[in-house]
Design a protein around this motif. Sequence first.
Motif, short mmCIF file in Angstrom:
data_model
loop_
_atom_site.label_atom_id
_atom_site.label_comp_id
_atom_site.label_asym_id
_atom_site.label_seq_id
_atom_site.Cartn_x
_atom_site.Cartn_y
_atom_site.Cartn_z
N GLN A 120 41.40 47.04 45.07
CA GLN A 120 41.19 46.40 46.36
C GLN A 120 39.79 45.80 46.45
N MET A 121 38.82 46.52 45.91
CA MET A 121 37.45 46.00 45.89
C MET A 121 37.38 44.72 45.07
N ARG A 122 38.09 44.69 43.97
CA ARG A 122 38.09 43.49 43.13
C ARG A 122 38.69 42.30 43.88
N VAL A 123 39.84 42.51 44.49
CA VAL A 123 40.51 41.42 45.21
C VAL A 123 39.62 40.91 46.35
N LYS A 124 39.03 41.83 47.10
CA LYS A 124 38.18 41.43 48.22
C LYS A 124 36.96 40.65 47.75
N GLN A 125 36.40 41.05 46.59
CA GLN A 125 35.24 40.34 46.06
C GLN A 125 35.63 38.94 45.62
N LEU A 126 36.79 38.81 44.99
CA LEU A 126 37.27 37.49 44.59
C LEU A 126 37.49 36.60 45.81
N MET A 127 38.05 37.17 46.87
CA MET A 127 38.27 36.40 48.10
C MET A 127 36.94 35.99 48.73
N LYS A 128 35.98 36.90 48.69
CA LYS A 128 34.65 36.59 49.23
C LYS A 128 33.98 35.47 48.45
N ASP A 129 34.23 35.45 47.13
CA ASP A 129 33.66 34.41 46.27
C ASP A 129 34.48 33.13 46.26
N LYS A 130 35.51 33.08 47.13
CA LYS A 130 36.38 31.89 47.25
C LYS A 130 37.19 31.61 45.99
N GLN A 131 37.41 32.64 45.18
CA GLN A 131 38.27 32.49 44.01
C GLN A 131 39.68 32.95 44.39
N MET A 132 40.29 32.17 45.27
CA MET A 132 41.54 32.59 45.90
C MET A 132 42.71 32.62 44.93
N ASP A 133 42.73 31.73 43.95
CA ASP A 133 43.82 31.74 42.96
C ASP A 133 43.81 33.04 42.16
N LYS A 134 42.64 33.45 41.73
CA LYS A 134 42.52 34.69 40.98
C LYS A 134 42.84 35.90 41.86
N ALA A 135 42.37 35.86 43.11
CA ALA A 135 42.64 36.95 44.04
C ALA A 135 44.14 37.06 44.31
N ALA A 136 44.80 35.90 44.42
CA ALA A 136 46.25 35.89 44.65
C ALA A 136 46.99 36.48 43.46
N SER A 137 46.58 36.10 42.27
CA SER A 137 47.24 36.59 41.06
C SER A 137 47.10 38.10 40.92
N LEU A 138 45.88 38.62 41.14
CA LEU A 138 45.64 40.05 40.99
C LEU A 138 46.33 40.85 42.09
N SER A 139 46.24 40.39 43.33
CA SER A 139 46.86 41.12 44.45
C SER A 139 48.37 41.12 44.34
N LYS A 140 48.96 40.03 43.86
CA LYS A 140 50.41 39.99 43.67
C LYS A 140 50.85 40.99 42.61
N THR A 141 50.10 41.05 41.52
CA THR A 141 50.42 42.00 40.46
C THR A 141 50.37 43.44 40.98
N CYS A 142 49.34 43.73 41.78
CA CYS A 142 49.20 45.08 42.35
C CYS A 142 50.35 45.38 43.31
N TRP A 143 50.70 44.39 44.10
CA TRP A 143 51.79 44.56 45.08
C TRP A 143 53.11 44.84 44.37
N LYS A 144 53.36 44.16 43.26
CA LYS A 144 54.62 44.29 42.54
C LYS A 144 54.65 45.48 41.59
N SER A 145 53.53 46.17 41.46
CA SER A 145 53.44 47.29 40.53
C SER A 145 54.43 48.40 40.92
N SER A 146 55.00 49.05 39.92
CA SER A 146 55.97 50.11 40.17
C SER A 146 55.31 51.46 40.44
N GLY A 147 54.08 51.64 39.97
CA GLY A 147 53.46 52.96 40.09
C GLY A 147 52.21 53.03 40.95
#
Length: 212
Positions: free
Chosen positions: A113-140
């Motif tokens: 979560q800290m990583r995604v929030k930092q990416l969003m703060k740095d306006k790297q929204m594509d990377k934040a979207a990719s990482l947050s989606k992967t975390c959301w879809k994670s099975s564990g």
Amino acid sequence: MADEEAEQDSCPVDSIRETTVELRKRLEDLQAALRDGTGSAVQSSSEYCQQFCTLAQEKLKENGLLQLSFLCTLGHYDGVWTNEVLQGLLLNQNLPSEQVEEFLLQEGPVLLQMRVKQLMKDKQMDKAASLSKTCWKSSGLQGKDAFKQMYLVCLCATSEQDELMEKLSKEDCRDALEMICNLDSDGDDQAAFTLCSAFLTRQILHGDTYCA
């Protein structure tokens, strides 16, 4: 009875003392290695940091203190963002699912979560979207709802309106309201406003004025 309680109370103190002694010895070994010029200073320092983090993680687990475990995880990396799996996820590469799941579980929800929030703060929204989606879809991974709302906020900043409306149409209105309220209660007014505006636009375009 009193003696048993006193013995139990002294255990954490003894554990801290033993840990301090061991860390001091390792630090003295590092200083000796640097003074004698045996080996690379960077390599020696890196090894000490990794040993420190490993030992700290063990002691935290022994005492049931897991809040700082993500710092131990970072201590095993050469840099905060250098992990190969992480880099692949940020670039939206197709990685083996087992490798991805292993990385996510190793990192844990707090650090991710800290990583995604930092990416969003740095306006790297594509990377934040990719990482947050992967975390959301994670099975564990735990706490996936938080990653879902961050992913949707990222979509609002990166997707064209038609694409965004199509993706939002799959989301339940009640879930959307809950996410907006969560963002607002967390003090993230901008994200709450962004998500609220997107869902309101969807409602208007669909001619749907009712939210069950």
